[in-house]
Each structure stands twice: as C-alpha cells, then as structure tokens.
Design a protein around this motif. Structure first.
Motif, mmCIF file in Angstrom:
data_model
loop_
_atom_site.group_PDB
_atom_site.id
_atom_site.type_symbol
_atom_site.label_atom_id
_atom_site.label_comp_id
_atom_site.label_asym_id
_atom_site.label_seq_id
_atom_site.Cartn_x
_atom_site.Cartn_y
_atom_site.Cartn_z
ATOM 1 N N ARG A 103 -51.662 95.241 11.042
ATOM 2 C CA ARG A 103 -50.916 94.524 10.033
ATOM 3 C C ARG A 103 -50.856 93.107 10.671
ATOM 4 N N THR A 104 -51.311 92.150 10.061
ATOM 5 C CA THR A 104 -51.587 90.866 10.448
ATOM 6 C C THR A 104 -51.157 89.876 9.151
ATOM 7 N N ARG A 105 -51.084 88.466 9.444
ATOM 8 C CA ARG A 105 -50.705 87.659 8.350
ATOM 9 C C ARG A 105 -51.786 87.082 7.721
ATOM 10 N N GLU A 106 -52.898 86.981 8.172
ATOM 11 C CA GLU A 106 -54.281 86.639 7.700
ATOM 12 C C GLU A 106 -55.221 87.822 7.692
ATOM 13 N N PHE A 107 -55.610 88.407 6.699
ATOM 14 C CA PHE A 107 -56.656 89.537 7.012
ATOM 15 C C PHE A 107 -57.712 89.465 5.869
ATOM 16 N N GLU A 108 -58.521 90.371 5.958
ATOM 17 C CA GLU A 108 -59.658 90.274 4.880
ATOM 18 C C GLU A 108 -59.378 91.673 3.945
ATOM 19 N N GLN A 109 -59.534 91.445 2.867
ATOM 20 C CA GLN A 109 -59.637 92.694 1.979
ATOM 21 C C GLN A 109 -60.954 93.031 1.189
ATOM 22 N N MET A 110 -61.142 94.348 1.009
ATOM 23 C CA MET A 110 -62.288 94.666 0.366
ATOM 24 C C MET A 110 -61.938 95.565 -0.964
ATOM 25 N N GLU A 111 -61.740 94.988 -2.152
ATOM 26 C CA GLU A 111 -61.235 95.364 -2.912
ATOM 27 C C GLU A 111 -62.196 95.481 -4.303
ATOM 28 N N MET A 112 -61.973 96.712 -5.214
ATOM 29 C CA MET A 112 -62.677 96.854 -6.189
ATOM 30 C C MET A 112 -62.061 97.451 -7.513
ATOM 31 N N SER A 168 -50.986 106.177 9.088
ATOM 32 C CA SER A 168 -50.575 105.041 8.144
ATOM 33 C C SER A 168 -51.442 104.757 7.315
ATOM 34 N N GLU A 169 -51.220 103.881 6.337
ATOM 35 C CA GLU A 169 -52.144 103.468 5.048
ATOM 36 C C GLU A 169 -53.282 102.882 5.636
ATOM 37 N N LEU A 170 -54.558 103.238 5.062
ATOM 38 C CA LEU A 170 -55.858 102.691 5.309
ATOM 39 C C LEU A 170 -56.125 101.972 4.100
ATOM 40 N N GLU A 171 -56.111 102.636 3.148
ATOM 41 C CA GLU A 171 -56.577 102.229 1.912
ATOM 42 C C GLU A 171 -55.700 102.654 0.695
ATOM 43 N N GLY A 172 -55.640 101.871 -0.508
ATOM 44 C CA GLY A 172 -54.920 102.115 -1.609
ATOM 45 C C GLY A 172 -55.871 102.209 -2.644
ATOM 46 N N ILE A 173 -55.386 103.466 -3.601
ATOM 47 C CA ILE A 173 -56.249 103.679 -4.835
ATOM 48 C C ILE A 173 -55.125 103.804 -5.976
ATOM 49 N N HIS A 174 -55.450 102.913 -6.770
ATOM 50 C CA HIS A 174 -54.352 102.729 -7.700
ATOM 51 C C HIS A 174 -54.804 102.879 -9.232
ATOM 52 N N ASN A 175 -53.825 103.513 -10.071
ATOM 53 C CA ASN A 175 -54.121 103.510 -11.382
ATOM 54 C C ASN A 175 -53.213 102.306 -11.997
ATOM 55 N N PHE A 189 -53.551 86.631 2.635
ATOM 56 C CA PHE A 189 -52.661 86.085 3.508
ATOM 57 C C PHE A 189 -51.221 86.470 3.018
ATOM 58 N N ARG A 190 -50.439 87.114 3.947
ATOM 59 C CA ARG A 190 -49.185 87.428 3.558
ATOM 60 C C ARG A 190 -48.033 87.509 4.844
ATOM 61 N N ASN A 191 -46.987 86.517 4.438
ATOM 62 C CA ASN A 191 -46.270 86.217 5.475
ATOM 63 C C ASN A 191 -45.239 87.363 6.065
ATOM 64 N N THR A 216 -59.521 100.280 -5.966
ATOM 65 C CA THR A 216 -59.605 100.657 -4.621
ATOM 66 C C THR A 216 -59.606 99.353 -3.680
ATOM 67 N N ALA A 217 -58.600 99.529 -2.680
ATOM 68 C CA ALA A 217 -58.195 98.196 -1.897
ATOM 69 C C ALA A 217 -58.141 98.791 -0.519
ATOM 70 N N VAL A 218 -59.166 98.254 0.383
ATOM 71 C CA VAL A 218 -58.976 98.461 1.803
ATOM 72 C C VAL A 218 -59.224 97.388 2.536
ATOM 73 N N GLY A 219 -58.273 97.332 3.662
ATOM 74 C CA GLY A 219 -58.433 96.137 4.544
ATOM 75 C C GLY A 219 -59.456 96.362 5.379
HETATM 76 N N1 GAP Z 1 -54.521 94.737 -4.521
HETATM 77 C C1 GAP Z 1 -53.891 95.745 -4.172
HETATM 78 C C2 GAP Z 1 -53.186 95.524 -2.767
HETATM 79 O O1 GAP Z 1 -53.343 94.490 -2.223
HETATM 80 P P1 GAP Z 1 -52.200 96.832 -0.728
HETATM 81 O O2 GAP Z 1 -51.830 98.122 -0.655
HETATM 82 O O3 GAP Z 1 -51.009 95.779 -0.707
HETATM 83 O O4 GAP Z 1 -52.757 96.766 -2.101
HETATM 84 C C3 GAP Z 1 -54.572 97.011 0.126
HETATM 85 O O5 GAP Z 1 -53.439 96.382 0.022
HETATM 86 C C4 GAP Z 1 -55.166 97.199 1.670
HETATM 87 O O6 GAP Z 1 -55.184 95.930 2.442
HETATM 88 C C5 GAP Z 1 -54.056 97.998 2.317
HETATM 89 O O7 GAP Z 1 -54.339 99.232 2.483
HETATM 90 C C6 GAP Z 1 -54.486 97.678 3.814
HETATM 91 O O8 GAP Z 1 -55.598 98.251 4.342
HETATM 92 C C7 GAP Z 1 -54.924 96.097 3.710
HETATM 93 N N2 GAP Z 1 -53.836 95.250 3.955
HETATM 94 C C8 GAP Z 1 -52.612 94.976 3.444
HETATM 95 N N3 GAP Z 1 -51.710 94.310 4.003
HETATM 96 C C9 GAP Z 1 -52.405 93.998 5.169
HETATM 97 C C10 GAP Z 1 -51.921 93.190 6.364
HETATM 98 N N4 GAP Z 1 -50.740 92.312 6.241
HETATM 99 N N5 GAP Z 1 -52.754 93.150 7.533
HETATM 100 C C11 GAP Z 1 -54.061 94.030 7.371
HETATM 101 N N6 GAP Z 1 -54.374 94.839 6.141
HETATM 102 C C12 GAP Z 1 -53.646 94.776 5.283
#
Ligand code: GAP
Length: 452
Positions: free
Chosen positions: A199-208, A271-278, A187-189, A313-316
């Motif tokens: 980009r929504t305020r409630e979303f699902e993440q798939m993170e590794m 636009s950003e789809l996934e983030g890959i971070h060190n 959740f992000r306001n 690796t973090a993708v929504g």
């Molecule tokens: N843990 C690292 C992290 O959260 P992020 O780049 O802020 O990194 C990862 O988020 C992914 O989550 C993004 O690349 C995006 O796919 C998804 N995401 C982030 N904020 C989002 C939002 N407000 N609505 C939908 N997807 C979102």
C-alpha cells in the motif's frame, strides 16, 4: 561432498523480500540518500524489467482478445470528473488525532479505537472527534494557485475509461459487450501506507472496464471472476494462496451491485490483490448527467438504446509484483554427509515474469570461449533480457541467477568450440542438457512457452 535436499522453506516475512529486493536491485526506497520518502519506492535494474513483464502479461491477456481495446488516459482530468464519480464528496477515511502522543489514525480499521475508543499508540483516550480526510492529492494547474485552478491526481484509472467510452466505441466500432483496458499511475494520500509496496501513495493500476447490456451483467461478472483466476493459474500461482472474498451488502461501494476481492495470502495475512466489481450503470449515468453528453449505446440488432452496465477488474501492478515475489520465493535446504547445511534461495518465477530469461555463463574468461559467449549474448538479447556473468565459480553464478529467478543458464566451454554445442541448466530441476548452437533459440523458446 554429496548433498541431499532436507526441506523447502517458504517465505516467512516481508523483510526477507525487502532485503533481497535491495541487495539484488528489484526495489529501492525512494530518495534513499536523503533518508527516504515514506511509502515511495523505486524499481531498480531488475525490478523495472520485471514490472514491465507484469504489465505486459496483463496487457496481452486483455487487449489480445477481440473484444477489448487499450487506452492510455492522462493522470490529470477535468475536475468535474471527480465530482461526477463521487470522489470529491465520498473518497475519504475517518481520522482521529491523539492529543497526547499526536498519532493520527483511521477509526474504521483500528481495533483499539473500535473496541475502547483508545489511541493504538499510547492507549490515551484524549482524542479528537473523527474528521473525514479526502484521499485525493490536490494540485493547481497553471500559474495561479486559487480554487479555480484546482486539479486532482487521479486516484484510479477507471474514470479515464468512462469518459472515453464513446471515443473508444466509435473508433473501434466494437459492439457491446466490449471492454477498455488501461495501465497507469494512480495516487491516494493513504493514511496508513505500508507493508513494502503493498500500500503506497503513488502506485500503478491495471484496470479493465467491460461494458455490457443491462441484464447480462450478472453472467459477465461470473465469467470475469473465472477469467481472472485462470490468469493467476497460467502464470504459476499456487492457487491455495488465492481466494475470493465476496463483499457483503454493507461492504459494497455505493455504486456497486456486487463485488469480490481476489485475496492473496501475503506474509501479513490474507489481503486484497484485485477487485472485481459489478458497477451497474452508475458511472456512465453520472458522467452523462454532469457533462450533459449522452452516453447511451444504440443496439443495432434490437434498435434499443441503453446505458451499459460495467464489470470492472482492477489490480495494482505493484501489488501483483509483490504477490509474484512472495509466491515465487523458496529456500531449499541441502545437507551433506557431515550434516552441514547449504541453502539455495530460488525465485521460481514464471519465465514470462522473470526479469532475466537467460544468463550466459562462459566457463573461461578468455577467447575463443569468451567471444563465442558474447556473440550468443547478442543473439539472444534480440528476443529476451539476457545477463552475461563471468565472475566467480560456476556454482556461485548459478546461485546468483537462482536468487533473481532466471529460469535458464547457458554455459559455454572449450568443448563448445569443438562440438558447436552449449549446456542449458534449468533453475528448478538443476538438470543440464547439451544443445547444438543452431537449436538453442528454438529450444529456449519452447521451454518458455511450455513452462508449467
Ligand atoms: N477502480 C476501482 C478501484 O480503484 P480499488 O479496490 O480501490 O478499486 C484496485 O483498487 C486495486 O488497486 C486494488 O485491488 C489494489 O491492487 C490496487 N491499489 C489500490 N490502492 C492501492 C495502494 N494505495 N497501493 C497499492 N495498490 C493499490
């Protein structure tokens, strides 16, 4: 009249997908009968199936490896987690209010503000000073709503991985390098949500989070970039619509040693789809400091102790769902001899992602054809999501399935009763083939497996 293919059109705008999603039951506006709730969406009969598929292919790509385990952590966590992670102090956007038209906007991505300190809505320069606005949703745990009961709705799933690092490592007995994968709501306001489910305020993440020995982080970062790109290729993405955007030093998060965004060419632009971070050893170091628990790893072979580095690796899930729809959408324009146009809308989704794998279409509504078709439906539904459709002409039924991405239609006719065979029609080639009933399941299984 004979038809010829004139052109294939790609998706032009997001609105086309918003309409298709509503009309066919992929995504609805949340609380629609009350006028909707801004930036919240509900996944409908087809969307919920497809979303599960998106999660399943990601989950399997991660957890079927011998070096990655799964985790399902809770959304509410100890409030100190968010102090340790830096979210309480640093997870904020700079905001300004226009005193004339009352628009509130971000200063860091609003061009009119960056260039001329003007309101993007009305052009006024009568603006408030920028203020930092924390993006975490706050709530209270228990019956008393005071400062001591504040908890946050997690803004990312990743912190669940870090605080369970030792639990996962000791129970799986994995040695470093190894990873933890999780799927869950965040959740992000957000100040400026929008672009449908992008980009929504409630979303699902798939993170590794992949835990590695310091010094091996850079090569693992490279490997994970390749692995994630292979995933997109495997599931049929047009790779021209994907690119890597490396973060420059001034774009890097405070904890990151290196990062890239995997960007997709959405209708509104790259636009950003996934983030890959060190992420270096920042996260585990912080949690060790704030919790007082050691999060060091002991390497048996070298007798060394160290705090692992993390490659993330973090993708929504919602964003990947949207990218799949954008990439799959096409309009095939056919013309007949009189010049009249006929448009076939197709979602060319990979069969593993398509909400419906097989549609059963009886050519007549009566027995014995109908009962054979129903029996087939039940048999195939043991393995796949199947739709049964007996309404309208067969041409119209094919089109309905094309539009929702069903890769295979099976038609049952009077002949099927005699010869014990049915017809499989392919969504993309529109070719038909006659297949004996006892080979149908295997035939479809191979088609799904070998799809490219
Ligand atoms: N843990 C690292 C992290 O959260 P992020 O780049 O802020 O990194 C990862 O988020 C992914 O989550 C993004 O690349 C995006 O796919 C998804 N995401 C982030 N904020 C989002 C939002 N407000 N609505 C939908 N997807 C979102």
């Amino acid at each position: 009249m004979a038809q010829a293919l004139k052109e294939v059109r790609k998706l032009k705008d997001l609105q086309t997908l918003v309409s298709l999603s509503k009309r066919r039951g992929f995504v609805f506006q949340s609380s629609e009968i009350y006028g909707g709730l801004n930036s919240c969406w509900d996944y409908g009969p087809l969307g919920s199936l497809m979303k599960l598929n998106v999660k399943r292919i990601w989950w399997q790509a991660m957890t079927r490896r011998a070096d990655i385990c799964g985790l399902d952590a809770s959304i509410l966590m100890h409030p100190t987690v968010w102090k340790a992670s830096g979210h309480v102090d640093g997870f904020s956007d700079p905001l300004v209010d226009c005193k004339d038209c009352k628009t509130r906007f971000r200063t860091d991505n609003t061009e009119s503000y960056i260039n001329e300190k003007k309101c993007p809505q009305c052009g006024s320069k009568n603006l408030s000073e920028p203020r930092q606005f924390n993006l975490m949703f706050k709530t209270h745990m228990g019956p008393v709503e005071d400062e001591g009961s504040v908890v946050y709705m997690r803004p990312e799933t990743a912190q669940g991985h870090y605080v369970n690092f030792s639990n996962c490592q000791t129970t799986t007995r994995y040695k470093i390098p190894f990873g933890i994968a999780a799927i869950g709501k965040s959740f992000r306001n957000e100040i400026t949500p929008g672009n449908f489910i992008f980009r929504t305020r409630e979303f699902e993440q798939m993170e590794m989070q992949y835990f590695v020995k310091p010094g091996e982080d850079e090569s693992w970062f490279e490997k994970w970039k390749q692995t994630r790109m292979q995933f997109y290729k495997k599931y049929g993405f047009n790779m021209q619509n994907l690119r890597e955007h490396p973060h420059a030093a001034n774009e890097l998060a405070h904890y990151a040693k290196a990062a890239i965004d995997v960007e997709y060419l959405f209708p509104m632009g790259w636009s950003e789809l996934e983030g890959i971070h060190n992420r270096s050893n920042y996260d585990l170091t912080q949690h060790a400091k704030f919790s007082g628990k050691s999060l060091e790893y002991f390497e048996e072979a070298t007798k060394e102790k160290f705090i692992p580095f993390v490659i993330e690796t973090a993708v929504g899930c919602d964003r990947l769902f949207l990218a799949f729809l954008c990439d799959a959408y096409r309009e095939e324009v056919y013309v007949d001899e009189s010049g009249a146009e006929d448009i076939r809308v197709v979602l060319g989704l990979h069969p593993e992602v398509a909400p419906v794998k097989v549609a059963i279409l009886p050519l007549v509504k009566k027995d014995p054809v109908a009962s054979l078709a129903q029996k087939l439906r039940e048999e195939l539904a043991e393995d796949w999501d199947v739709q049964y459709d007996e309404a309208g002409s067969i041409g119209k039924r094919y089109r309905r399935q094309d539009e929702i991405g069903t890769p295979f239609c099976v038609t049952v006719d009077y002949e099927s009763i005699e010869d014990g065979a049915v017809t499989i029609r392919n969504r993309d080639t529109m070719m038909q083939e006659r297949v004996p009933l006892d080979q149908l399941k295997n035939n479809l299984l191979l088609k799904i497996k070998n799809f490219s």
